[in-house]
Design an enzyme around this catalytic site. Structure first.
Site, PDB file in Angstrom:
ATOM      1  N   TRP A 184       0.864  -1.182   0.000  1.00 21.37           N
ATOM      2  CA  TRP A 184       0.000   0.000   0.000  1.00 21.37           C
ATOM      3  C   TRP A 184       0.905   1.239   0.000  1.00 21.37           C
ATOM      4  O   TRP A 184       1.833   1.319   0.790  1.00 21.37           O
ATOM      5  CB  TRP A 184      -0.924   0.045   1.223  1.00 21.37           C
ATOM      6  N   GLU A 225      -2.962  -2.882  -2.533  1.00 21.31           N
ATOM      7  CA  GLU A 225      -4.095  -2.311  -1.792  1.00 21.31           C
ATOM      8  C   GLU A 225      -4.448  -0.914  -2.298  1.00 21.31           C
ATOM      9  O   GLU A 225      -3.641   0.008  -2.243  1.00 21.31           O
ATOM     10  CB  GLU A 225      -3.750  -2.247  -0.293  1.00 21.31           C
ATOM     11  N   LYS A 227      -6.886   2.634  -2.434  1.00 23.83           N
ATOM     12  CA  LYS A 227      -7.507   3.537  -1.465  1.00 23.83           C
ATOM     13  C   LYS A 227      -8.219   4.658  -2.207  1.00 23.83           C
ATOM     14  O   LYS A 227      -7.815   5.042  -3.302  1.00 23.83           O
ATOM     15  CB  LYS A 227      -6.423   4.095  -0.547  1.00 23.83           C
ATOM     16  N   ASP A 258      -9.717  -3.252   1.348  1.00 20.66           N
ATOM     17  CA  ASP A 258      -9.821  -2.719   2.709  1.00 20.66           C
ATOM     18  C   ASP A 258     -11.219  -2.126   2.877  1.00 20.66           C
ATOM     19  O   ASP A 258     -11.649  -1.286   2.072  1.00 20.66           O
ATOM     20  CB  ASP A 258      -8.728  -1.655   2.927  1.00 20.66           C
ATOM     21  N   HIS A 261     -11.797   1.670   2.479  1.00 20.14           N
ATOM     22  CA  HIS A 261     -11.183   2.400   1.370  1.00 20.14           C
ATOM     23  C   HIS A 261     -12.106   2.700   0.203  1.00 20.14           C
ATOM     24  O   HIS A 261     -11.656   2.880  -0.921  1.00 20.14           O
ATOM     25  CB  HIS A 261      -9.949   1.623   0.869  1.00 20.14           C
ATOM     26  N   HIS A 285      -8.650  -6.554   4.137  1.00 23.72           N
ATOM     27  CA  HIS A 285      -8.275  -5.743   5.292  1.00 23.72           C
ATOM     28  C   HIS A 285      -9.572  -5.382   5.972  1.00 23.72           C
ATOM     29  O   HIS A 285     -10.262  -4.448   5.571  1.00 23.72           O
ATOM     30  CB  HIS A 285      -7.527  -4.477   4.865  1.00 23.72           C
ATOM     31  N   ASP A 293     -12.477   6.796   6.454  1.00 29.09           N
ATOM     32  CA  ASP A 293     -11.571   5.658   6.643  1.00 29.09           C
ATOM     33  C   ASP A 293     -10.899   5.751   8.002  1.00 29.09           C
ATOM     34  O   ASP A 293      -9.702   5.965   8.110  1.00 29.09           O
ATOM     35  CB  ASP A 293     -10.536   5.694   5.504  1.00 29.09           C
ATOM     36  N   ASP A 295     -10.623   3.539  10.531  1.00 28.24           N
ATOM     37  CA  ASP A 295      -9.963   2.359  11.108  1.00 28.24           C
ATOM     38  C   ASP A 295     -10.386   2.072  12.545  1.00 28.24           C
ATOM     39  O   ASP A 295      -9.546   1.824  13.403  1.00 28.24           O
ATOM     40  CB  ASP A 295      -8.431   2.495  11.012  1.00 28.24           C
ATOM     41  N   ASP A 325      -7.323  -4.664   9.993  1.00 23.31           N
ATOM     42  CA  ASP A 325      -6.626  -3.384   9.859  1.00 23.31           C
ATOM     43  C   ASP A 325      -7.401  -2.298  10.594  1.00 23.31           C
ATOM     44  O   ASP A 325      -8.327  -1.721  10.039  1.00 23.31           O
ATOM     45  CB  ASP A 325      -6.459  -3.029   8.372  1.00 23.31           C
TER      46      ASP A 325
HETATM   47  C1  RNT Z   1      -3.809   2.521   4.823  1.00 24.54           C
HETATM   48  C2  RNT Z   1      -3.959   1.074   4.574  1.00 24.54           C
HETATM   49  C3  RNT Z   1      -2.864   0.224   5.131  1.00 24.54           C
HETATM   50  C4  RNT Z   1      -2.458   0.639   6.531  1.00 24.54           C
HETATM   51  C5  RNT Z   1      -1.373  -0.206   7.128  1.00 24.54           C
HETATM   52  C6  RNT Z   1      -0.836   0.375   8.393  1.00 24.54           C
HETATM   53  O1  RNT Z   1      -4.924   3.238   4.515  1.00 24.54           O
HETATM   54  O2  RNT Z   1      -5.189   0.631   5.041  1.00 24.54           O
HETATM   55  O3  RNT Z   1      -3.232  -1.098   5.088  1.00 24.54           O
HETATM   56  O4  RNT Z   1      -3.543   0.679   7.396  1.00 24.54           O
HETATM   57  O5  RNT Z   1      -0.403  -0.404   6.193  1.00 24.54           O
HETATM   58 ZN    ZN Z   2      -5.522  -1.504   4.894  1.00 23.36          ZN
END
Ligand code: RNT
Ligand code: ZN
Length: 418
Positions: A184, A225, A227, A258, A261, A285, A293, A295, A325
């Site tokens: 990523w 990955e 985003k 993810d 994302h 993820h 986003d 998390d 994640d």
């Molecule tokens: C970032 C991505 C990635 C990170 C990690 C820490 O938006 O989701 O996966 O969360 O690499």
């Molecule tokens: Zn991620």
């Protein structure tokens, strides 16, 4: 009813619907879930670098007790593992090497800096996944890495990517189960770009160079990955979903989806079966965005259950790798791991207890009334009894037991970290 009778009654109620709960739980115990190391210390890592997190990532909260070194992180992870049933993996970031206080730059890392992790993983009986770290570094201070317009910046990060693939390969080789090395990169613009094409061309070329060496998929596989936006890359991200979907298909890489994302309301559960036929595998993820986003720790939401159902319904257990994640520094970090991972497993259990054959038959026959009624009926089935039974049979505490263990560890261990 005593607890054994409760379990038998719960199993029977699933059997009445044609579901073999016992075999579902046996299968659940085999599904690997990869815990992310970065929940343990707010994505800080162990480099002697002192760079800001950057890369559009943000961790909020000041809960005491974050791991400050590799020994503390190991201790915290082992505590979390002891409270989570099933098959565990650990997902490591490149910034978490065993650098012994030395300054080792990202393009110089090698398996030597991760041998201690590999040895620990083997002793702890967990597999390893890996991530190059394209943030929190002076060479990424402007938010650009593999897509930078500066050739020397791209060169540096290409070397980092290659170094990470070599480490991932060795991790998989030594632990005996393929490592997913997930790429990523944050590269993007805060405001409307004048050139959307250039960065994407550069990103493609850089990635092609990173991936030049062929690696035995029995040792490691690569994932990419995408985003939608980050803090400071609100208007444009070079590695968008369309970019990586095309990249993963043409280069036969795993596609990392993810959950945070995509646009609000857009869900990854619907994407699994859409992309699965075209890529060698999917990395999830699993995260939880709250308005953005963000998390947040994974809770047992409808979307989490839908993700798990899609994996189970499509029997994607060999095609989809499940990683978590999230990072929350406002609550006990071990509890965050335990809650998030146990929820992922609960969702998988619920999914595996679905009478999917019956539902599919109703759908084919056009009996949408029956499909809706049965889906709703499933929501009040006695999952809790079977979940506790599953936890105890895996020698970990049930729902009401694990928090006391964490609180005790907080008193004896975390509180001493000042
Ligand atoms: C970032 C991505 C990635 C990170 C990690 C820490 O938006 O989701 O996966 O969360 O690499
Ligand atoms: Zn991620």
């Amino acid at each position: 009813m005593n607890s054994d009778e409760q379990v038998s009654w719960a199993m029977e109620s699933f059997a009445e619907l044609g579901v073999d709960a016992e075999s579902a739980l046996r299968k659940l115990a085999m599904v690997p879930v990869s815990l992310h190391c970065w929940q343990g210390d707010d994505v800080r890592g162990f480099e002697a670098l002192d760079s800001e997190l950057g890369g559009g990532l943000a961790v909020t909260g000041h809960y005491p007790g974050a791991a400050r070194n590799i020994d503390e992180l190991w201790s915290d992870l082992e505590k979390a593992f002891s409270l989570i049933p099933g098959t565990k993996r650990l997902n490591l970031h490149a910034s978490y090497g065993d650098f012994q206080g030395k300054k080792v730059d990202r393009n110089e890392i090698s398996v030597d800096h991760f041998q201690a992790w590999i040895d620990w993983a083997k002793a702890t009986d967990v597999g390893l996944d890996f991530n190059p770290t394209y943030f929190a570094h002076p060479m990424a201070a402007d938010g650009w890495t593999l897509a930078s317009h500066r050739a020397e910046v791209r060169r540096f990060w290409i070397e980092h990517g290659k170094a990470c693939r070599a480490i991932g390969k060795e991790m998989g080789k030594q632990t005996g189960y393929p490592t997913v090395t997930n790429f990523w990169v944050p590269d993007g613009y805060k405001d409307t770009p004048a050139d959307r094409k250039g960065p994407r061309e550069r990103l493609m070329q850089s990635l092609d160079e990173v991936f030049r060496e062929t690696i035995d998929p029995g040792h490691a596989v690569d994932a990419v990955e995408a985003k939608l936006f980050g803090i400071g890359s609100e208007s444009y991200v070079a590695g968008s979903h369309e970019f990586y979907l095309g990249y993963a298909i043409t280069r036969q890489k795993f596609l990392c989806l993810d959950a945070g994302h995509f646009h609000t309301g857009e869900v990854i559960s619907d994407k699994i079966s859409a992309v699965a036929p075209y890529v060698p595998g999917i990395l999830l993820h699993v995260s939880r965005g709250v308005r953005w986003d963000s998390d947040h720790v994974v809770t047992l939401t409808d979307e989490l259950q839908e993700i798990a159902r899609e994996v189970a319904r499509g029997d994607y257990f060999n095609h989809v790798r499940i990683g978590l994640d999230f990072f929350d520094a406002s609550i006990n970090r071990i509890a965050a791991w335990v809650i998030g991972t146990r929820n992922m497993l609960k969702a998988l259990m619920i999914a595996m207890l679905e009478p999917s054959g019956t539902l599919r038959a109703m759908e084919i026959e056009g009996d949408y009334t029956g499909r809706l009624a049965l889906m709703e009926q499933m929501k009040t089935m006695p999952y809790g009894v079977l979940w506790n039974h599953f936890c105890l049979s895996q020698h970990v505490p049930g729902e009401s037991g694990w928090l006391d263990v964490v609180r005790d560890y907080e008193k004896t261990t975390l509180a001493r970290r000042q």
